[in-house]
Design an enzyme around this catalytic site. Structure first.
Site, short mmCIF file in Angstrom:
data_model
loop_
_atom_site.label_atom_id
_atom_site.label_comp_id
_atom_site.label_asym_id
_atom_site.label_seq_id
_atom_site.Cartn_x
_atom_site.Cartn_y
_atom_site.Cartn_z
N ASP A 26 29.62 -42.80 42.34
CA ASP A 26 30.86 -42.83 41.57
C ASP A 26 31.05 -41.53 40.81
O ASP A 26 30.08 -40.87 40.42
CB ASP A 26 30.82 -44.03 40.61
CG ASP A 26 32.20 -44.40 40.09
OD1 ASP A 26 33.20 -43.90 40.65
OD2 ASP A 26 32.28 -45.19 39.13
N ASN A 74 39.11 -50.43 46.98
CA ASN A 74 39.58 -49.04 47.01
C ASN A 74 40.89 -48.88 47.81
O ASN A 74 41.54 -47.84 47.73
CB ASN A 74 38.51 -48.08 47.55
CG ASN A 74 37.35 -47.87 46.58
OD1 ASN A 74 36.21 -47.65 46.99
ND2 ASN A 74 37.61 -47.91 45.29
#
Ligand code: IPE
Ligand code: IPE
Ligand code: MG
Length: 240
Positions: A26, A74
């Site tokens: 991330d 996502n």
């Protein structure tokens, strides 16, 4: 994968490494924004770092590695960012397929990857087929992956079979990760301290490590630091 010798920290015990390490990569977007770059440059840099870290995990002799590459959530991002991520992953798999075979690295996928664009599906099918007999190292790419989605899929398969499951192992066999052990160690970069729908079933007894470093900057040295931390933990699995 890229070659490169990295010095081993003297506090790292190479005989007590996790069997399976899983990483939530991330912070690509923030890495780019901080440099005044478009977010997709962060994904590109993240992919270059992925190669470096895979090589280091392989060099250390860790047997299994899972990388969270694209989540079922996502899809809520802008289309050009999503397309950019898929192109980067496709190019990486196409360019490095032979190297994986040479190194004895098997590629597998967790996630509903058939729903991805057809050029990426072909790249995945090709590398999975090419590396299917490789046994030295297993790289599991979690792509279009969601932990809840995976559990739901398993439940539906069980219903189709139509008889109760005997034990937890029987359910594990219905998941994408059927052939690999649960992760011993999960790292998340970028400072977020959440799971974001990653390997919910498999992480029941994983050790966690969170670092503020954004994924593109997460170095082999940072990885070794995390592993030293892991080696200081006492895993009890409910025992005393
Ligand atoms: C992780 O980086 C990569 C993917 C989720 C594909 P992000 O893109 O989430 O980066 P941040 O969290 O916005 O900085
Ligand atoms: C998790 O990161 C997914 C991947 C690393 C592929 P996100 O950036 O999507 O997670 P949230 O939205 O911050 O929880
Ligand atoms: Mg993020």
């Amino acid at each position: 994968m890229t070659d490169g010798k990295v010095r081993i920290n003297k506090h790292l015990d190479l005989s007590r490494l996790p069997t399976h390490i899983a990483i939530i990569m991330d912070g690509n977007g923030r890495w780019a924004t901080r440099r005044g770059l478009p977010r997709n440059m962060g994904h590109k840099a993240g992919c270059e770092n992925l190669k470096k870290i895979i090589q280091h995990i392989y060099d250390l002799g860790i047997r299994y590695a899972t990388f969270f590459t694209f989540s079922t959530e996502n899809w809520k991002r802008p289309k050009d960012e999503i397309d950019g991520i898929f192109n980067i992953v496709r190019d990486y798999l196409n360019e490095d397929a032979e190297q994986f075979v040479e190194k004895g690295a098997k590629i597998m996928v967790s996630g509903d990857y058939k729903k991805l664009p057809s050029d990426l599906v072909s790249a995945i099918d090709n590398i999975v087929e090419k590396t299917k007999n490789c046994e030295k190292f297993t790289l599991n790419l979690a792509i279009n992956y969601g932990g809840r989605d995976e559990i739901l899929r398993g439940v539906n398969q069980a219903i189709e079979v139509g008889k109760p499951l005997n034990n937890q192992e029987d359910f594990s066999k219905l998941l994408y990760s059927a052939d690999i052990p649960d992760p011993d160690f999960v790292i998340r970069t970028s400072g977020e301290m959440r799971v974001s729908n990653f390997m919910l079933w498999q992480m029941a007894y994983s050790e966690f490590y969170f670092t503020k470093v954004y994924w593109p900057s997460f170095s082999p040295r940072d990885l070794q630091k995390a592993l030293i931390d892991y080696q200081g933990r006492k895993r009890r699995f409910g025992k005393i």
